[in-house]
Design a protein around this motif. Structure first.
Motif, PDB file in Angstrom:
ATOM      1  N   ALA A  24      47.263  29.858  36.938  1.00 56.15           N
ATOM      2  CA  ALA A  24      47.186  30.920  37.853  1.00 56.15           C
ATOM      3  C   ALA A  24      46.878  31.845  37.103  1.00 56.15           C
ATOM      4  O   ALA A  24      47.555  32.679  35.478  1.00 56.15           O
ATOM      5  N   VAL A  25      46.214  32.835  37.031  1.00 53.77           N
ATOM      6  CA  VAL A  25      45.968  34.373  36.714  1.00 53.77           C
ATOM      7  C   VAL A  25      45.803  35.354  38.053  1.00 53.77           C
ATOM      8  O   VAL A  25      45.587  35.373  38.791  1.00 53.77           O
ATOM      9  N   PRO A  26      46.865  36.608  36.918  1.00 54.25           N
ATOM     10  CA  PRO A  26      47.388  37.679  38.469  1.00 54.25           C
ATOM     11  C   PRO A  26      45.800  38.188  38.968  1.00 54.25           C
ATOM     12  O   PRO A  26      45.252  38.610  37.813  1.00 54.25           O
ATOM     13  N   ALA A  27      45.719  39.162  39.784  1.00 55.94           N
ATOM     14  CA  ALA A  27      44.628  39.812  40.384  1.00 55.94           C
ATOM     15  C   ALA A  27      43.966  40.640  39.248  1.00 55.94           C
ATOM     16  O   ALA A  27      43.135  40.988  39.106  1.00 55.94           O
ATOM     17  N   ASP A  28      45.345  41.424  38.874  1.00 49.57           N
ATOM     18  CA  ASP A  28      44.415  42.994  38.095  1.00 49.57           C
ATOM     19  C   ASP A  28      45.208  42.160  36.391  1.00 49.57           C
ATOM     20  O   ASP A  28      44.585  43.276  36.034  1.00 49.57           O
ATOM     21  N   ILE A  29      44.386  40.555  36.533  1.00 43.08           N
ATOM     22  CA  ILE A  29      44.108  40.841  34.958  1.00 43.08           C
ATOM     23  C   ILE A  29      42.602  39.521  34.525  1.00 43.08           C
ATOM     24  O   ILE A  29      43.048  38.432  35.613  1.00 43.08           O
ATOM     25  N   ASP A  30      42.143  40.389  34.067  1.00 44.29           N
ATOM     26  CA  ASP A  30      40.860  39.870  33.646  1.00 44.29           C
ATOM     27  C   ASP A  30      40.172  39.479  32.333  1.00 44.29           C
ATOM     28  O   ASP A  30      40.626  40.228  31.257  1.00 44.29           O
ATOM     29  N   LEU A  31      40.720  37.837  32.311  1.00 48.98           N
ATOM     30  CA  LEU A  31      40.139  37.696  31.038  1.00 48.98           C
ATOM     31  C   LEU A  31      38.731  38.065  30.762  1.00 48.98           C
ATOM     32  O   LEU A  31      38.964  37.446  29.892  1.00 48.98           O
ATOM     33  N   GLY A  32      38.098  37.572  31.579  1.00 48.84           N
ATOM     34  CA  GLY A  32      36.460  38.070  31.181  1.00 48.84           C
ATOM     35  C   GLY A  32      35.650  36.438  31.184  1.00 48.84           C
ATOM     36  O   GLY A  32      34.952  36.456  30.688  1.00 48.84           O
ATOM     37  N   ILE A  33      35.730  35.056  31.698  1.00 53.35           N
ATOM     38  CA  ILE A  33      35.866  34.194  31.680  1.00 53.35           C
ATOM     39  C   ILE A  33      35.391  33.483  32.880  1.00 53.35           C
ATOM     40  O   ILE A  33      34.775  33.776  33.651  1.00 53.35           O
ATOM     41  N   ASP A  34      34.549  32.158  32.883  1.00 51.19           N
ATOM     42  CA  ASP A  34      33.837  31.902  33.793  1.00 51.19           C
ATOM     43  C   ASP A  34      35.042  31.058  34.423  1.00 51.19           C
ATOM     44  O   ASP A  34      35.984  30.030  33.979  1.00 51.19           O
ATOM     45  N   PRO A  35      35.186  31.618  35.646  1.00 50.72           N
ATOM     46  CA  PRO A  35      36.543  30.586  36.322  1.00 50.72           C
ATOM     47  C   PRO A  35      36.534  29.045  36.266  1.00 50.72           C
ATOM     48  O   PRO A  35      37.831  28.007  36.397  1.00 50.72           O
ATOM     49  N   ALA A  36      35.451  28.031  35.529  1.00 51.50           N
ATOM     50  CA  ALA A  36      35.827  27.030  35.704  1.00 51.50           C
ATOM     51  C   ALA A  36      36.728  26.638  34.465  1.00 51.50           C
ATOM     52  O   ALA A  36      37.014  25.862  34.191  1.00 51.50           O
ATOM     53  N   LEU A  37      36.608  27.576  33.497  1.00 51.10           N
ATOM     54  CA  LEU A  37      37.423  27.303  32.763  1.00 51.10           C
ATOM     55  C   LEU A  37      38.996  27.284  32.891  1.00 51.10           C
ATOM     56  O   LEU A  37      39.553  26.881  31.721  1.00 51.10           O
TER      57      LEU A  37
END
Length: 233
Positions: A24-37
């Motif tokens: 899980a990644v909180p909605a307010d955090i953008d890792l800048g990656i392809d979600p498939a990762l």
């Protein structure tokens, strides 16, 4: 988002931990990656949460599972570890972590998670702590095949680890003794909450291709339930 999910159990002599249970990644955090990762081992220990839940149900014991991906923050690292908030993982860049406020992320996720562990152990001191993880059969970038079906990781306290290795080998599993990497280097959670408190412990690393499906999860939950019975004082 709570930093940890707690499964209650009446058999308080054993505590299960799963540091890498969630992608899980909180909605307010953008890792800048392809979600498939987020479905790869860099984001989550594939199958580990399912094994932990199934094992807790079999043993009737409590378990604590992390609720955030290790790409957000690795709860199984010391706060000053270089890989705590990864900028790269197995060759994949995590650009959203380049300018992160490290102290804020520790305060939001890492500190609360370890506070839950500390308070749980203080409230009802277990006699054994097992940490459940999984590893990939081969790293994507520069890796070699990992032949082990299961690994047992530990640091200096071998009271539970040595019997665990012997038990798994006795069951015919190809077992890594501090493999596929050493618990003397990567054992942060158990160093702090088990070894640091004088509680016997072991980290169990299951190769993730063996626990991707329900049948494998149930098989390994059964194996580890037998192991727990073997280790119980």
């Amino acid at each position: 988002m709570s930093a940890a999910e707690i499964l209650e159990g009446a058999a308080r002599d054993i505590l299960l931990l799963c540091d890498h249970a969630s992608n899980a990644v909180p909605a307010d955090i953008d890792l800048g990656i392809d979600p498939a990762l987020l479905d790869k081992h860099i984001a989550i220990d594939i199958g580990a949460a399912a094994v932990t839940r199934a094992l807790a149900a079999r043993l009737g014991c409590p378990a604590i599972l992390a609720t955030v991906s290790r790409l957000v923050i690795d709860l199984h690292r010391e706060p000053d570890h270089v890989g705590l908030i990864p900028h790269r993982s197995d060759g994949h860049l995590i650009p959203g972590n380049e300018t992160v406020d490290k102290a804020a992320r520790i305060a939001r996720f890492h500190a609360p998670y370890h506070r839950v562990l500390r308070e749980s152990i203080r409230a009802q001191r277990p006699r054994l702590i097992l940490s459940i993880h999984s590893f990939t059969p081969c790293l994507e970038h520069g890796g070699t095949d990992r032949p082990w079906q299961v690994g047992v990781l530990y640091n200096r306290d071998v009271r539970a680890a040595r019997p665990t290795v012997a038990f798994l080998e006795g069951r015919g599993f190809v077992t890594g003794d501090n493999e596929p990497y050493s618990g003397r280097l990567l054992n942060a959670t158990l160093n702090r909450h088990a070894e640091g408190q004088g509680i016997p412990s072991a980290a169990i690393e299951i190769r993730n291709d063996l626990i991707r499906e329900d049948a494998g999860v149930e098989e390994w939950a059964g194996v580890l339930a037998d192991l727990a019975g073997h280790l119980r004082p």
